[in-house]
Motif scaffolding. Structure first.
Motif, PDB file in Angstrom:
ATOM      1  N   GLY A 113     -36.920 -37.084  28.539  1.00 29.63           N
ATOM      2  CA  GLY A 113     -35.842 -36.163  28.140  1.00 29.63           C
ATOM      3  C   GLY A 113     -34.199 -36.558  28.602  1.00 29.63           C
ATOM      4  N   VAL A 114     -34.150 -37.951  28.957  1.00 29.53           N
ATOM      5  CA  VAL A 114     -32.779 -38.567  29.142  1.00 29.53           C
ATOM      6  C   VAL A 114     -31.998 -38.746  28.022  1.00 29.53           C
ATOM      7  CG1 VAL A 114     -31.766 -40.609  30.192  1.00 29.53           C
ATOM      8  CG2 VAL A 114     -33.781 -39.690  31.241  1.00 29.53           C
ATOM      9  N   PRO A 115     -30.953 -38.174  28.121  1.00 31.92           N
ATOM     10  CA  PRO A 115     -29.681 -38.591  26.834  1.00 31.92           C
ATOM     11  C   PRO A 115     -30.049 -39.938  26.372  1.00 31.92           C
ATOM     12  CG  PRO A 115     -28.932 -37.122  28.408  1.00 31.92           C
ATOM     13  CD  PRO A 115     -29.884 -37.713  29.149  1.00 31.92           C
ATOM     14  N   VAL A 116     -29.985 -40.155  25.049  1.00 28.13           N
ATOM     15  CA  VAL A 116     -29.735 -41.467  24.595  1.00 28.13           C
ATOM     16  C   VAL A 116     -28.500 -41.569  23.826  1.00 28.13           C
ATOM     17  CG1 VAL A 116     -30.632 -43.130  22.689  1.00 28.13           C
ATOM     18  CG2 VAL A 116     -32.011 -41.665  24.067  1.00 28.13           C
ATOM     19  N   ARG A 117     -27.439 -42.601  24.261  1.00 26.52           N
ATOM     20  CA  ARG A 117     -26.165 -42.408  23.732  1.00 26.52           C
ATOM     21  C   ARG A 117     -26.283 -43.784  22.692  1.00 26.52           C
ATOM     22  NH1 ARG A 117     -23.037 -39.352  26.451  1.00 26.52           N
ATOM     23  NH2 ARG A 117     -23.972 -38.293  28.569  1.00 26.52           N
ATOM     24  N   ALA A 118     -25.204 -43.535  21.864  1.00 26.81           N
ATOM     25  CA  ALA A 118     -25.096 -44.602  20.871  1.00 26.81           C
ATOM     26  C   ALA A 118     -24.534 -45.699  21.566  1.00 26.81           C
ATOM     27  CB  ALA A 118     -24.034 -44.225  19.630  1.00 26.81           C
ATOM     28  N   ALA A 119     -24.893 -46.924  21.423  1.00 29.59           N
ATOM     29  CA  ALA A 119     -24.415 -48.336  22.223  1.00 29.59           C
ATOM     30  C   ALA A 119     -23.287 -48.655  21.445  1.00 29.59           C
ATOM     31  CB  ALA A 119     -25.417 -49.471  22.049  1.00 29.59           C
ATOM     32  N   ILE A 120     -22.815 -48.502  20.117  1.00 32.23           N
ATOM     33  CA  ILE A 120     -21.865 -48.871  19.295  1.00 32.23           C
ATOM     34  C   ILE A 120     -21.463 -47.762  18.227  1.00 32.23           C
ATOM     35  CG2 ILE A 120     -23.279 -50.294  17.776  1.00 32.23           C
ATOM     36  CD1 ILE A 120     -20.976 -52.222  17.706  1.00 32.23           C
ATOM     37  N   SER A 121     -20.240 -47.724  17.920  1.00 34.81           N
ATOM     38  CA  SER A 121     -19.979 -46.762  16.661  1.00 34.81           C
ATOM     39  C   SER A 121     -20.641 -47.160  15.418  1.00 34.81           C
ATOM     40  CB  SER A 121     -18.303 -46.631  17.007  1.00 34.81           C
ATOM     41  OG  SER A 121     -17.863 -46.104  17.712  1.00 34.81           O
ATOM     42  N   GLY A 122     -20.847 -46.147  14.746  1.00 36.33           N
ATOM     43  CA  GLY A 122     -21.295 -46.584  13.462  1.00 36.33           C
ATOM     44  C   GLY A 122     -21.775 -45.587  12.329  1.00 36.33           C
ATOM     45  N   THR A 123     -22.668 -45.819  11.529  1.00 36.65           N
ATOM     46  CA  THR A 123     -23.121 -44.600  10.657  1.00 36.65           C
ATOM     47  C   THR A 123     -24.803 -44.649  10.610  1.00 36.65           C
ATOM     48  OG1 THR A 123     -21.319 -45.040   9.067  1.00 36.65           O
ATOM     49  CG2 THR A 123     -23.132 -43.999   8.207  1.00 36.65           C
ATOM     50  N   VAL A 124     -25.024 -43.497  10.867  1.00 34.54           N
ATOM     51  CA  VAL A 124     -26.473 -43.260  10.763  1.00 34.54           C
ATOM     52  C   VAL A 124     -26.868 -43.621   9.295  1.00 34.54           C
ATOM     53  CG1 VAL A 124     -28.699 -41.528  11.089  1.00 34.54           C
ATOM     54  CG2 VAL A 124     -26.700 -41.369  12.765  1.00 34.54           C
ATOM     55  N   ASN A 145     -15.755 -58.951  11.507  1.00 34.32           N
ATOM     56  CA  ASN A 145     -15.869 -60.153  10.537  1.00 34.32           C
ATOM     57  C   ASN A 145     -16.404 -59.592   9.300  1.00 34.32           C
ATOM     58  OD1 ASN A 145     -18.660 -59.937  11.214  1.00 34.32           O
ATOM     59  ND2 ASN A 145     -18.780 -62.116  12.096  1.00 34.32           N
ATOM     60  N   GLY A 146     -16.807 -58.282   9.159  1.00 32.36           N
ATOM     61  CA  GLY A 146     -17.604 -57.824   7.823  1.00 32.36           C
ATOM     62  C   GLY A 146     -19.095 -57.750   7.954  1.00 32.36           C
ATOM     63  N   ALA A 147     -19.490 -58.500   9.057  1.00 28.76           N
ATOM     64  CA  ALA A 147     -21.003 -58.411   9.169  1.00 28.76           C
ATOM     65  C   ALA A 147     -21.548 -57.184   9.453  1.00 28.76           C
ATOM     66  CB  ALA A 147     -21.306 -59.540   9.991  1.00 28.76           C
ATOM     67  N   LEU A 148     -22.879 -56.865   9.120  1.00 28.41           N
ATOM     68  CA  LEU A 148     -23.525 -55.549   9.290  1.00 28.41           C
ATOM     69  C   LEU A 148     -24.326 -55.811  10.554  1.00 28.41           C
ATOM     70  CD1 LEU A 148     -24.370 -54.293   5.733  1.00 28.41           C
ATOM     71  CD2 LEU A 148     -22.364 -53.694   7.306  1.00 28.41           C
ATOM     72  N   LEU A 149     -24.481 -55.027  11.400  1.00 30.79           N
ATOM     73  CA  LEU A 149     -25.209 -54.602  12.588  1.00 30.79           C
ATOM     74  C   LEU A 149     -25.880 -53.650  12.483  1.00 30.79           C
ATOM     75  CD1 LEU A 149     -26.025 -55.994  15.340  1.00 30.79           C
ATOM     76  CD2 LEU A 149     -24.032 -54.499  16.456  1.00 30.79           C
ATOM     77  N   THR A 150     -27.379 -53.478  12.541  1.00 33.00           N
ATOM     78  CA  THR A 150     -28.146 -52.406  12.694  1.00 33.00           C
ATOM     79  C   THR A 150     -28.813 -52.031  14.163  1.00 33.00           C
ATOM     80  OG1 THR A 150     -30.223 -53.523  11.976  1.00 33.00           O
ATOM     81  CG2 THR A 150     -28.544 -52.247  10.265  1.00 33.00           C
ATOM     82  N   THR A 151     -28.711 -51.130  14.785  1.00 32.06           N
ATOM     83  CA  THR A 151     -29.024 -50.768  16.054  1.00 32.06           C
ATOM     84  C   THR A 151     -30.189 -49.690  15.799  1.00 32.06           C
ATOM     85  OG1 THR A 151     -27.090 -51.190  16.944  1.00 32.06           O
ATOM     86  CG2 THR A 151     -28.533 -50.257  18.562  1.00 32.06           C
ATOM     87  N   SER A 152     -31.305 -49.915  16.377  1.00 37.16           N
ATOM     88  CA  SER A 152     -32.538 -49.054  16.202  1.00 37.16           C
ATOM     89  C   SER A 152     -32.853 -48.580  17.473  1.00 37.16           C
ATOM     90  CB  SER A 152     -33.723 -49.802  15.734  1.00 37.16           C
ATOM     91  OG  SER A 152     -34.957 -49.050  15.727  1.00 37.16           O
ATOM     92  N   VAL A 192     -21.200 -41.798  13.881  1.00 35.53           N
ATOM     93  CA  VAL A 192     -21.673 -41.488  15.522  1.00 35.53           C
ATOM     94  C   VAL A 192     -20.402 -42.507  16.166  1.00 35.53           C
ATOM     95  CG1 VAL A 192     -23.872 -40.753  15.349  1.00 35.53           C
ATOM     96  CG2 VAL A 192     -23.398 -43.239  15.650  1.00 35.53           C
ATOM     97  N   ARG A 193     -19.989 -42.253  17.508  1.00 32.96           N
ATOM     98  CA  ARG A 193     -19.001 -42.988  18.122  1.00 32.96           C
ATOM     99  C   ARG A 193     -20.008 -43.581  19.231  1.00 32.96           C
ATOM    100  NH1 ARG A 193     -13.623 -39.339  18.650  1.00 32.96           N
ATOM    101  NH2 ARG A 193     -15.020 -37.691  17.683  1.00 32.96           N
ATOM    102  N   SER A 194     -19.567 -44.737  19.830  1.00 35.64           N
ATOM    103  CA  SER A 194     -20.126 -45.352  21.083  1.00 35.64           C
ATOM    104  C   SER A 194     -20.086 -44.311  22.063  1.00 35.64           C
ATOM    105  CB  SER A 194     -19.330 -46.611  21.357  1.00 35.64           C
ATOM    106  OG  SER A 194     -19.837 -47.112  22.186  1.00 35.64           O
ATOM    107  N   GLY A 195     -21.354 -44.045  22.801  1.00 40.33           N
ATOM    108  CA  GLY A 195     -21.387 -43.402  23.889  1.00 40.33           C
ATOM    109  C   GLY A 195     -21.761 -41.857  23.677  1.00 40.33           C
ATOM    110  N   GLU A 196     -21.828 -41.560  22.454  1.00 44.70           N
ATOM    111  CA  GLU A 196     -22.164 -40.092  21.855  1.00 44.70           C
ATOM    112  C   GLU A 196     -23.622 -39.923  22.268  1.00 44.70           C
ATOM    113  OE1 GLU A 196     -21.733 -37.537  17.789  1.00 44.70           O
ATOM    114  OE2 GLU A 196     -20.664 -39.686  17.915  1.00 44.70           O
TER     115      GLU A 196
END
Length: 120
Positions: A12-23, A71-78, A95-99
């Motif tokens: 039940g602890v909130p999970v915040r986006a580590a970095i801004s991006g698109t779902v 630099n144009g590279a893609l990063l995915t965060t799971s 989503v924004r970082s920290g959201e």
């Protein structure tokens, strides 16, 4: 093979986006029952590999966020083994970082030993 890092935390602890991006992808399906999970894991041991479709289920409730780096590279965060995912998130959501995007749980093959985990 384990693909990431599991953080020990209470359900039940909130999970915040580590970095801004698109779902990119969301799996909000109910968790695989423990008896089915055991059979799946045994079959993977026999195969000496984990098929991709099985791997996706073993992550449990999950959100994948895609970020375009400078630099144009893609990063995915799971974000895996979640208990609950924010209802308004869909693939394509920004989503924004920290959201807050979800809340912790114990879905999939999390090994925290907290029973069936915390879910909606």
């Amino acid at each position: 093979m384990h693909e990431g890092v599991d953080f020990d935390c209470l359900p039940g602890v909130p999970v915040r986006a580590a970095i801004s991006g698109t779902v990119l992808w969301i799996n909000a399906e109910p968790d695989v029952p423990p008896s089915v999970r055991s059979r799946i894991l045994e079959r993977c041991r026999e195969l000496e590999r984990t098929p991709d479709d099985v791997l996706n289920a073993l992550h449990g409730k999950r959100i994948v966020v895609c970020t375009v780096l400078s630099n144009g590279a893609l990063l995915t965060t799971s974000y895996s083994h979640l208990g609950r995912i924010r209802r308004d998130l869909v693939p394509g959501s920004a989503v924004r970082s920290g959201e807050v995007i979800a809340w912790t749980g114990n879905s999939g093959t999390s090994h925290e030993g907290r029973g069936d985990g915390w879910s909606e």
